[in-house]
Structure formats: structure tokens, C-alpha cells
Design an enzyme around this catalytic site. Sequence first.
Site: not given
Ligand code: MRU
Length: 339
Positions: A223, A233-234, A51, A53
Site C-alpha cells: 500500500d 501492507n495488509k 479496495r 491500493a
Molecule cells: O484493506 P485493503 O483490502 O484495501 O488492503 C489491500 C492490501 O493490503 C493489498 O495487499 C494492497 O493494497 C495491494 S493491492 C494490489
Amino acid sequence: MSFSDEDLSAVSWDGDAVSYIDQRLLPHEVARKRARTVDDIEEAIKTLAVRGAPAIGVFGAYGVALLRATIPNDSEFERAAERVRNARPTAVNLAWAVDRVSASRDMLGEAQAIHREQIAIDKAIADHGLEVIAKNAKILTHCNTGPIATAGGGTALGVIIHAARAGKKPHVFVDETRPLLQGGRLTYFELAHANVDATLQVDAAAAIAMQRKGIDLVIVGADRIARNGDTANKIGTYGLAVLAAHHGIPFYVAAPRSTFDFSMESGDAIHIEERKPEEVTSFGPATVAMSGARVYNPAFDVTPGHLVTAFITEYGVIAPPYLETIPPMQHRPNFSALV
Ligand code: MRU
């Protein structure tokens, strides 16, 4: 437990498979697994074994190169590549990487180039990020954006770890990041591994931390970022940005160019992945809500660009007005030329 940075490399090419750390088992177990089929690759991405991005971009890139080498039939290969491309919809890096590898004659070489570039890009992001972190800064972060989220050095967390190594002594307030606890399980673990001071808190503590703990800045990853700076983002990131604006605290997003979607004028059209209800009705193995509870479980939210103080990218710190400063990045020389 102590691990070398090598042990913690999120994704690597393993000859006849793509090797990865199963992030679902962290921080208690560092287990490497091997994906060999389209089912393995799709499942690892969908279940968040891999996981973050940029990391799913690198993993998808190797995955498609592997599938090309193992599926001789063209239409069968294309269907398999499409399944990888669509395994998660919000992070643009996955589709970007699959498309880039699919268009190349030397797919494995291209996947390796994407991985090498990610490592170099993360270093550049970390260098540029130094300018926004003062000595002894108290930094709030959300989700996980460290080395295991990028297959390099990390984005937002990469900036923080680099600042710590540069002697800035940051202290990091880590949101646990419900429902899947990427902050509690992964970010705290990566900060401990890097010897960076950290404090774990529930997501709902962010407001009082800003009010009473002297948070100096927020740094998160992304993302997908639209041309106007709207940032997916998350889930929970948007709320943090609103809180930061209320408290007059700068809010930074650290992300590589591959996370910018130059085809999107604003974030309104960003597809937000919704995940299964059990992630909310349970806490780890324990079911906490009554059976049949109706659930809304968006994995991401979209922070309006006007709440973002600046973006930290491999090309430097990008400030508003974003409709003028983001689109030209698309035409900057490819970073691979600098690697
Ligand atoms: O669902 P996830 O854990 O893949 O979500 C990840 C995020 O939201 C991160 O903040 C984003 O991918 C950046 S990772 C450098």
C-alpha cells in the site's frame, strides 16, 4: 458460476457515473454498482466495496473527474476532491491519483490514462515476476492483490496467474486474511476463476505451512513503500516476513511505482489506518466477542525493508540496498510513454 474477465473488471467509467464491482459481496454475488456523488465515492472506498491500493487509485481518479463535471463551484469541488483523497490514508495510490487528475486540464482523459497505464503496468510486473517463480513453486500470499485489487491484471496475484499461464504450475497457499477475509473471499475466488491450484488456510497456519508444506516463496502486494524499502501492507504481512526470514524463504513484494512514496525515508511515518472494533468482534454477521471488548484493529503493518528479498515493479526486479535502488525509480521515464 462462471464470469468473463470483463464482468470482473473492478472499476470502469460509465458516462455519468463510476461503475464498480461491490467487493463486499464476492465471491457469492458479482454485483456492479454506480457511484455518482461524493458520498457514493467516499462510502465505496471507506467500506471496502472498492479496495486494493491501485484499484482505489483508479476509482478515485474517475471519481474526481466525475465530481469536477458535476460540481461547478470551485471550492465545493475542492472540498469534495479532498474527501475522496482522504477516504483511506495508508495506500499512497489514492492521494497520488487524485492529485494527478486534479492537476490536469482534461480530468477524465487523465483518469482514463491512469487506468490504461495500470493495466499495462500490471502486465509488465507479471512479466518481470516470472524470473522469481520456478516450475511447481509453492507460493504463499496474503490479502488480495489480483485483478479486482488493481482494476488491471493484479500485482502479486497477477504475477502468480501469469506464471500459471506460462506453464509453471504454481500452487498457492492463500491466507484467509482476518478480519475482512480478502484472501478467503477474493483471492481464492480469483485463483479459481483463473484455474490456478490453491489451498486456503487461516492466517495462523502460515508458520506450519512454511515448516511442513515446502513453501518456496512468499509474494504480497503493498500500500505504501518508503525509500528504504519499508513496506506497508495488509495486517499480518510483517509477521509473514519474519516467518519467511526464520525459514530462509524469499519474501517478494510486487507493486507499481505509484505505490512508492519517494518523500518517505523510512516507514516510521506511514499513517496506519485503524478500523472499527466490530470488524474484530464479529465474524461475518455473528458477534463473537463479549460486548464492549477493547480492540486494536490496525488495517496494515509495516514490514522493514531488510526483510524484503526484492520488489517486483514495472521497471524490473529491484534488489537491495534499497536506499540506492529505490530512489532512482522516481526519475525513470514515465511508464505512460511506453503505453
Ligand atoms: O484493506 P485493503 O483490502 O484495501 O488492503 C489491500 C492490501 O493490503 C493489498 O495487499 C494492497 O493494497 C495491494 S493491492 C494490489
